[in-house]
Design an enzyme around this catalytic site. Structure first.
Site, PDB file in Angstrom:
ATOM      1  N   ASP A  56       0.839  -1.201   0.000  1.00 12.08           N
ATOM      2  CA  ASP A  56       0.000   0.000   0.000  1.00 12.08           C
ATOM      3  C   ASP A  56       0.877   1.255   0.000  1.00 12.08           C
ATOM      4  O   ASP A  56       0.370   2.374  -0.071  1.00 12.08           O
ATOM      5  CB  ASP A  56      -1.025  -0.003   1.136  1.00 12.08           C
ATOM      6  CG  ASP A  56      -0.387  -0.042   2.510  1.00 12.08           C
ATOM      7  OD1 ASP A  56       0.848  -0.115   2.604  1.00 12.08           O
ATOM      8  OD2 ASP A  56      -1.139  -0.003   3.509  1.00 12.08           O
ATOM      9  N   ASP A  95      -0.972  -6.321  -0.266  1.00  6.40           N
ATOM     10  CA  ASP A  95      -1.253  -5.653   1.006  1.00  6.40           C
ATOM     11  C   ASP A  95      -2.747  -5.443   1.206  1.00  6.40           C
ATOM     12  O   ASP A  95      -3.443  -4.995   0.295  1.00  6.40           O
ATOM     13  CB  ASP A  95      -0.593  -4.256   0.971  1.00  6.40           C
ATOM     14  CG  ASP A  95       0.368  -4.044   2.108  1.00  6.40           C
ATOM     15  OD1 ASP A  95       0.337  -4.819   3.081  1.00  6.40           O
ATOM     16  OD2 ASP A  95       1.166  -3.089   2.013  1.00  6.40           O
ATOM     17  N   LYS A 124      -0.937  -9.512   3.053  1.00  8.75           N
ATOM     18  CA  LYS A 124      -0.211  -8.954   4.204  1.00  8.75           C
ATOM     19  C   LYS A 124      -1.139  -7.991   4.942  1.00  8.75           C
ATOM     20  O   LYS A 124      -1.853  -7.227   4.294  1.00  8.75           O
ATOM     21  CB  LYS A 124       1.044  -8.215   3.744  1.00  8.75           C
ATOM     22  CG  LYS A 124       1.758  -7.481   4.884  1.00  8.75           C
ATOM     23  CD  LYS A 124       3.144  -7.043   4.502  1.00  8.75           C
ATOM     24  CE  LYS A 124       3.222  -5.697   3.830  1.00  8.75           C
ATOM     25  NZ  LYS A 124       2.715  -4.568   4.645  1.00  8.75           N
ATOM     26  N   GLU A 193       9.064  -3.822  10.452  1.00 13.20           N
ATOM     27  CA  GLU A 193       9.488  -2.541   9.864  1.00 13.20           C
ATOM     28  C   GLU A 193      10.036  -1.628  10.955  1.00 13.20           C
ATOM     29  O   GLU A 193       9.382  -1.413  11.988  1.00 13.20           O
ATOM     30  CB  GLU A 193       8.292  -1.873   9.151  1.00 13.20           C
ATOM     31  CG  GLU A 193       8.661  -0.521   8.560  1.00 13.20           C
ATOM     32  CD  GLU A 193       7.678  -0.002   7.523  1.00 13.20           C
ATOM     33  OE1 GLU A 193       6.723  -0.713   7.165  1.00 13.20           O
ATOM     34  OE2 GLU A 193       7.878   1.137   7.058  1.00 13.20           O
TER      35      GLU A 193
END
Ligand code: KIV
Length: 276
Positions: A56, A95, A124, A193
């Site tokens: 995204d 995503d 995801k 992340e």
């Protein structure tokens, strides 16, 4: 009947979840990138990338928004379908955008769209304790899931900016617990992340499933970056973990191949790309 899926006329068979698990077991770093269209998908695949994410992040790098929040399921399905046409070997992950998985039924309906219409092989979602039930529901329906922990860009307005997560011991422990619970709920991959190296390492050691990092240090099982960042297309300030692979190469394919080589030989990420 299975030959088409397993070979597609390739010297190397397409990557699947078993390939990724074996790479973790064998200590072979998994090279991942984002892509958003067929032309780049062809190049990324040709460079030897193992996993390709229709992220995204397209809301920021393709659509020009400041965050990923405005991206819709239709946007992801559209780009995923284009990317799927360009792939031969790489594993395709799509995503789930903001608020497309607010409850298990909605998550299942949208995940099915991403797989049936978008050609994705896994979805995801940005997960934590609150998403355990959703991951269980998807896993019960045999939907492969990648759970995204650490900095979760869809929560940017709640967090108050894009910043490193898990620096405090208690937060790091909570992230480790969440990662284990998401694995137990049925996640096939965990993506981290923007976390300190030590958190990346602890979670990678604790999990059986592959852990892919973006700004999560060198100890994770694989690396992922945003395509436009490594090809020097993104203008302005890029995050610390980004390396410009285009700088020393004359073609995008050569730059992408250099990225795959650097992930495989461990030269990316270097200390200057990490948080500790
Ligand atoms: O949307 C995206 O591109 C991502 C990567 C940053 C991992 O989630």
């Amino acid at each position: 009947m299975y030959t088409q899926l397993e070979q597609r006329g390739m010297a190397q068979p397409p990557v699947n979840v078993s390939t990724l698990r074996k790479m973790k077991a064998d200590g072979v770093p998994i090279a991942c990138l984002t892509a958003y269209d067929a032309s780049f998908a062809v190049l990324v695949d040709a460079a030897g990338v193992d996993l390709l994410l229709v992220g995204d992040s397209l809301g920021m790098v393709v659509q020009g928004h400041d965050t990923t929040v405005p991206v819709t399921v239709d946007d992801i399905v559209y780009h995923s379908r284009a990317v799927a046409r360009g792939l031969r070997r790489a594993f395709l992950v799509a995503d789930m955008p903001f608020m497309s998985y607010a409850n298990p039924e909605q998550a299942l309906m949208n995940a099915v769209r991403m797989m049936q219409e978008g050609g994705a092989m896994m979805i995801k979602l940005e997960g934590g304790e609150g998403q355990i039930e959703i991951v269980e529901h998807l896993a019960r329906h045999d939907i492969p899931v990648c759970a995204h922990l650490g900095l979760k860009p869809q929560s940017v307005h709640k967090i108050g900016g894009f910043r490193v997560q898990g620096r405090e011991a208690e937060k790091a422990r909570e992230m480790l617990d969440a990662a284990k619970r998401l694995q137990d709920a049925g996640s096939d991959i965990v993506l981290l992340e923007c976390v300190p190296n030590e958190v990346g390492e602890a979670i990678t050691e604790a999990l059986e499933v592959p852990v892919i990092g973006i700004g999560a240090g060198p100890a994770v099982d694989g690396q992922i970056l945003v395509l436009y960042d490594i090809l020097d297309i993104t203008q302005g300030r890029t995050p610390r973990f980004v390396r410009n692979f285009q700088a020393d190469h004359t073609s995008p394919l050569a730059a992408l191949t250099a990225y795959v080589d650097a992930v495989r030989d461990g030269s990316y990420p270097a200390p200057e790309h990490c948080f500790s």
